[in-house]
Design an enzyme around this catalytic site. Structure first.
Site, mmCIF file in Angstrom:
data_model
loop_
_atom_site.group_PDB
_atom_site.id
_atom_site.type_symbol
_atom_site.label_atom_id
_atom_site.label_comp_id
_atom_site.label_asym_id
_atom_site.label_seq_id
_atom_site.Cartn_x
_atom_site.Cartn_y
_atom_site.Cartn_z
ATOM 1 C CB SER A 34 53.375 -36.440 30.640
ATOM 2 O OG SER A 34 53.868 -36.855 31.883
ATOM 3 C CB SER A 36 47.354 -33.262 24.596
ATOM 4 O OG SER A 36 47.786 -34.063 23.513
ATOM 5 C CB THR A 37 46.521 -38.674 24.647
ATOM 6 O OG1 THR A 37 47.023 -38.116 23.434
ATOM 7 C CG2 THR A 37 45.463 -39.698 24.316
ATOM 8 N N GLY A 91 50.476 -41.684 26.777
ATOM 9 C CA GLY A 91 50.340 -41.326 25.369
ATOM 10 C C GLY A 91 51.627 -41.671 24.623
ATOM 11 N N GLY A 104 58.259 -38.398 24.256
ATOM 12 C CA GLY A 104 59.119 -37.296 24.678
ATOM 13 C C GLY A 104 58.821 -35.993 23.977
ATOM 14 C CD GLU A 112 55.961 -39.638 29.165
ATOM 15 O OE1 GLU A 112 54.962 -38.904 29.110
ATOM 16 O OE2 GLU A 112 56.668 -39.898 28.175
#
Ligand SMILES: O=C[C@H](O)[C@H](O)[C@H](O)COP(=O)(O)O
Length: 252
Positions: A34, A36-37, A91, A104, A112
């Site tokens: 999860s 933005s990357t 990420g 986190g 994750e």
């Protein structure tokens, strides 16, 4: 400080390199992290679709990645059906020399970590700002700790008493008096609520010299569900650099 466009391009480079190198036609069950990357990694998966396993199933780690994968036309599954994964890509907020990571920042680290632990290989992707020798050098927002709502205030108090008590985590971190705060939502009144219905405490320990020791102490606190310290889990990390290139590291 790097400009936002350089940072985004660094994320893109790291994501593309990792997807191209690791999501081979042999990968049938893929964990997808999860943040933005990972958005760039999902876009790259879409571009590479013709080279992927025809029966590829992606196991998302959050509402966010589930929606992105569905929109991109991938089949999504869960760990009930696919408890063992070939690979997971994710990420990170910061990665140290041994590839221990803080995760986190988007409150997704519980799922994750479960997905990463289910995978035979775990690959991290990040821009150059996340690369450090010791955790806590770059990421100053604290270690994300997911707690059940009932326990958030007692866990906060226990963390803040750590330095005064027998300090089981002695030597693991540099802060003389760790502080924790409840993460608040920005587009909602009240706290951030995770995909599993829990709350997040962000705890500042300064430099994390022994992440595994600190992880052990925090996980022992009643009410803690998961800690955003990923110790000894990653097999490789890809960092996008400011000059447009990518570097790749194994645990040292
Ligand atoms: O909870 C969120 C995750 O651990 C993310 O993977 C992490 O915060 C990195 O996110 P980003 O790629 O947006 O920096």
């Amino acid at each position: 400080m790097a400009s936002p466009s350089l940072v985004e391009s660094a994320k893109l480079q790291a994501a593309c390199q990792a997807v191209d190198n690791h999501v081979t036609p042999g990968v049938r069950r893929l964990g997808v992290g999860s943040g933005s990357t990972i958005v760039y990694a999902i876009e790259r998966l879409k571009e590479n679709r013709n080279d992927l396993h025809p029966d590829l199933v992606c196991i998302p780690t959050s509402f966010q990645s589930r929606m992105l994968l569905i929109e991109a036309g991938f089949r999504v599954g869960d760990l009930d059906e696919f408890p063992e994964l070939d690979l997971a890509i994710d990420g990170a907020d910061e990665i140290d020399a041994q590839l221990n990571a803080i995760k986190g920042g988007g409150a997704a680290h519980l799922r994750e970590k479960v997905v990463a632990a289910a995978a035979r290989s775990f690959i991290l992707i990040a821009d150059h700002r996340k690369d450090s020798k010791t955790l806590g050098e770059q990421w100053k927002k604290g270690i994300p700790i997911e707690v059940i709502p009932f326990a958030y205030n007692t866990v906060k108090a226990k963390i803040e008493q750590l330095a005064d008590s027998t300090d089981l985590a002695k030597g693991a971190y540099s802060a003389p008096a760790p502080r924790a705060h409840l993460r608040m939502a920005t587009a909602k009144a009240g706290p951030v609520v995770t995909d599993s219905g829990n709350l997040i405490l962000d705890a500042d320990f300064g430099l994390i010299r022994d992440p595994l020791k600190l992880l052990g102490v925090l996980k022992m606190l009643p009410g803690v569900v998961e800690v955003g310290l990923f110790c000894g889990m990653a097999n490789k990390a890809y960092f996008g650099l400011a000059d447009g290139s990518t570097t790749c590291r194994m645990p040292c």
